[in-house]
Design an enzyme around this catalytic site. Structure first.
Site, PDB file in Angstrom:
ATOM      1  NE  ARG A  18      -2.359  -1.340   3.428  1.00 51.31           N
ATOM      2  CZ  ARG A  18      -2.762  -1.014   4.656  1.00 51.31           C
ATOM      3  NH1 ARG A  18      -3.863  -0.293   4.821  1.00 51.31           N
ATOM      4  NH2 ARG A  18      -2.087  -1.402   5.709  1.00 51.31           N
ATOM      5  CG  ASN A  36      -4.431  -4.468   3.017  1.00 51.01           C
ATOM      6  OD1 ASN A  36      -3.865  -4.422   1.932  1.00 51.01           O
ATOM      7  ND2 ASN A  36      -3.772  -4.356   4.157  1.00 51.01           N
TER       8      ASN A  36
END
Length: 773
Positions: A18, A36
């Protein structure tokens, strides 16, 4: 402004994915967010078409070191962006149900720089890690991979570590094992009486003790090692005697590649594998400086690895020679992982214990690789590789959940779920009670970690395998369908699955050479030529079937196989008189041959076998290579290969004779003329290295000839080479090269072991294919 929804599946959680997307999106001037979820990572991005195209194209090209993308899909977004910039969004609930667990990884260059920097707060700290490296599977207890579900839960982060953990632009953003000397695990040194050794630096003290010839049990990443100075013959011999490991080579750890080159040949391909994030043991040809003889007695190869944790780096910095770094166990038992267990099991073996207080949740042996042909082949798949998933080839049912139990030796098991095959780390030989217990515990752990509930259980055909028996028990207890899979078919299926062959791919031709596996009618196979796809498998040929007098005992005592070959192919009384002066005949005359002859005649504990492993044992014994007894599986064959190596190229056009016969429409390789020629050469006292090389070339020539014959008959040009005997470098490389000269496509396992460590994958694919068809 156009927008894209980008779905990413694979190893993309807990690896800095990320933050990587956040940086890349901001560089591209995009708006949106990344988070996520239960399938992996979802990205919503808005920008110009050119910006979005560039962004999507760069994702797989700039991945963080531990990330691995299996699926990247894009769809159009019809909504407008609600974001003023690009953000990392909190994970959704149940965000980890279908995601992959990352394998443990060697210390990254950035962390190494920190532990070597006197001005850094992690200077000399042996548990330094980040999202690019460090423990993963070894510390995880449950999903999601959050600190509270790992053995780091008992180490709350200090303010400085917490600040790194919370900062998206820091490489320790959401690094679950993040810590420092103020808040993380600690290390200490104990003596054999379990008393703490007072020292300002336990690692420096341990290095001094190793230089003095002491043996130290070192708690590492996935278990304990027993370490000593590899140049100290007395220490290495004492370690061998203590472990009751009398012949098998020890693994070595060197401080860097340059030190490896002082003792072994290290090519570019080997060096790349040695220094990769998996940090495996690499099997190398010995050259240059000599280790203590007892490191690898009677072998011309050494197994080297480099330090893969800060603890190992710091220790090797203070040493001028490599260390023996062998698993912390008694021979054939699983590696110790618990402090108290190590104190009990290794007492009397280790002079000192270098301990730490971070729990090892999942045991991980060191992975072992070897350079074969132009590729690296995995021989033991564990730390650094497991539990990475293999996407199923085209055509398989992605909804089925299948548990494949693996084999008896070099065991691993496999879970099939969501279109992925997840093969466990190396478990080991299940003949040992402790290994059986570890096997069952690891299966339960994997089922928990991957939220797994089997629809089908796949087992080997052999009813005596403990893996088969446990699979039968589970199937009965849980009322699950059970599928029995032929051993050599599983070898073939594992190989073609690794190479991505679709479920409807035409059958391949295969040579599967191993110790033994049960055939379709209960006989023992092991030198097989087969035509197979995922569903069907047909035996087209095999090595000549010869009795194994004493059954399992024939695996341990090569002289039994030499006698069986001679008695099966000749009148033993006549052949023993003709060659009475040979060492092997003199040895056999001291054995109870009349009893063996009666056993063979009455088929008492003397099963017929086409085993290639026993074939090699027989010829090794003829040449005087450990004829009485082997100390570890495959020892005789390994030593025969080493003997042959020096003459192998010179003898490449000098194979002995053999015959291809036919029995019930099945081709049989008969080596009667080879046996006689070897006996004659021995009688004439020819160079044994030349004889060993010619024996190898005979099997190579016979195998290639039969494969070409079968290829023409079946119109099949893709050929698989698999089975544990193909760990023999001379055999695999030569058969591959010769078949390729005839235009054949040759496949052999690389990412998964060619030995029985890979058959669970094949069992699982066969079970899944039968359900599809």
């Amino acid at each position: 402004m156009p927008g894209k929804a980008i779905r990413v599946r694979g190893t993309v959680q807990g690896v800095g994915f990320r933050p990587f997307i956040w940086h890349l999106a901001r560089q591209c001037g995009l708006k949106g967010g990344v988070w996520n979820d239960e399938q992996g990572v979802m990205i919503h991005a808005w920008g110009s078409s050119a910006q979005l195209q560039y962004f999507i194209r760069q994702i797989p090209l700039q991945l963080p070191p531990l990330a691995n993308i299996l699926v990247l899909e894009t769809t159009e977004l019809t909504t407008r962006s609600e974001h003023n910039s690009f953000e990392i969004i909190a994970s959704q609930q149940h965000a980890f149900a279908q995601t992959m667990i990352t394998a443990d990884a060697a210390t990254c260059p950035e962390c190494l720089a920190e532990i070597n920097d006197p001005h850094n707060r992690r200077y000399q700290y042996p548990f330094t890690n980040c999202t690019h490296c460090g423990p993963r599977l070894s510390i995880i207890k449950a999903i999601p991979y959050d600190r509270c579900n790992t053995s780091m839960a008992e180490f709350p982060m200090c303010p400085a570590c917490q600040a790194e953990y919370d900062a998206p632009d820091n490489r320790r953003f959401h690094a679950q094992a993040n810590c420092c000397s103020d808040c993380g695990p600690e290390i200490w040194l104990e003596d054999a009486r379990l008393q703490n050794i007072s020292s300002t630096d336990p690692i420096i003290q341990a290095a001094l003790l190793l230089q003095q010839g002491q043996i130290i049990a070192i708690k590492g990443l996935g278990g304990f090692h027993l370490a000593c100075d590899a140049n100290n013959e007395m220490a290495v011999t004492r370690l061998r005697q203590g472990k009751k490991r009398y012949a098998k080579p020890f693994a070595l750890m060197a401080k860097n590649s340059q030190q490896v080159k002082e003792y072994a040949q290290l090519g570019n391909i080997e060096q790349q594998a040695l220094t990769d994030k998996q940090a495996p043991i690499i099997i190398l040809a010995a050259q240059g400086k000599k280790q203590a003889h007892s490191v690898a007695p009677a072998e011309d190869k050494l197994g080297f690895m480099l330090p893969y944790t800060p603890l190992h780096y710091l220790l090797l910095q203070h040493l001028s020679s490599p260390l023996v770094m062998t698993s912390g166990n008694l021979s054939d038992e699983p590696q110790c992982t618990d402090n108290q267990q190590a104190r009990q099991k290794l007492a009397g073996l280790a002079d000192y214990f270098l301990m730490h207080n971070r729990e090892i949740v999942n045991r991980l042996d060191d992975s072992v690789l070897r350079h074969l042909g132009d590729k690296i082949q995995v021989l033991r798949r564990a730390r650094g590789f497991s539990p990475e998933a293999l996407p199923l080839p085209k055509g398989f049912n992605k909804q089925l959940q299948i548990l494949a139990m693996g084999g008896e030796l070099k065991n691993s098991f496999c879970l099939l779920k969501d279109g992925m095959a997840i093969v466990s780390q190396h478990i080991g030989d299940l003949e040992n009670v402790a290994a059986q217990q570890d096997y069952r515990q690891q299966i339960k752990r994997y089922q928990q970690l991957f939220d797994f509930n089997a629809d089908i259980i796949a087992v080997d055909l052999h009813p005596g395998y403990l893996s088969t028996q446990y699979g039968e028990q589970l199937a009965q207890e849980q009322s699950i369908s059970l599928l029995r899979v032929q051993h050599h078919h599983a070898h073939i299926a594992a190989c073609i699955a690794e190479h991505g062959l679709a479920i409807d791919t035409p059958a391949v031709l295969a040579a599967v050479f191993d110790g033994s596996g049960m055939g379709l009618k209960g006989e023992l196979w092991g030198g097989e030529f087969m035509l197979a796809d995922y569903v069907t498998c047909q035996r087209l040929g095999h090595l000549q079937k010869v009795p194994m007098p004493g059954g399992v005992q024939a695996i341990r005592e090569p002289w039994r196989n030499a006698y069986a070959q001679l008695a099966h192919n000749f009148d033993y009384t006549a052949i023993s008189k003709e060659f009475a002066d040979l060492d092997i005949i003199r040895l056999l005359e001291t054995k109870p041959l009349s009893i063996l002859a009666t056993m063979i005649e009455n088929k008492l504990n003397s099963p017929l076998s086409s085993s290639c492993g026993r074939w090699f044992d027989a010829f090794a014994a003829l040449l005087g290579i450990c004829p009485e007894q082997i100390a570890f599986e495959g020892q005789a064959a390994i030593m025969l290969e080493s003997l042959a190596a020096s003459e192998f190229i010179r003898q490449q056009d000098n194979a002995y004779d053999y015959a291809i016969e036919s029995s019930h429409n099945i081709c049989v390789l008969n080596f009667r003329t080879l046996l006689l020629a070897v006996l004659q050469d021995l009688q004439q006292q020819r160079n044994k290295a030349v004889i060993a090389a010619r024996i190898h070339h005979t099997l190579i020539s016979a195998s290639v000839a039969l494969l070409l014959k079968l290829s023409a008959q079946t119109q099949t040009n893709t050929i698989v080479l698999s089975g544990g005997v193909f760990q023999n470098k001379l055999l695999l490389e030569s058969i591959t090269q010769q078949l390729q000269l005839y235009g054949k496509a040759v496949l052999s396992p690389q990412k998964y072991p060619v030995n029985d460590g890979g058959i669970a994958l094949g069992q699982a694919l066969i079970a899944a294919s039968i359900q599809v068809i």
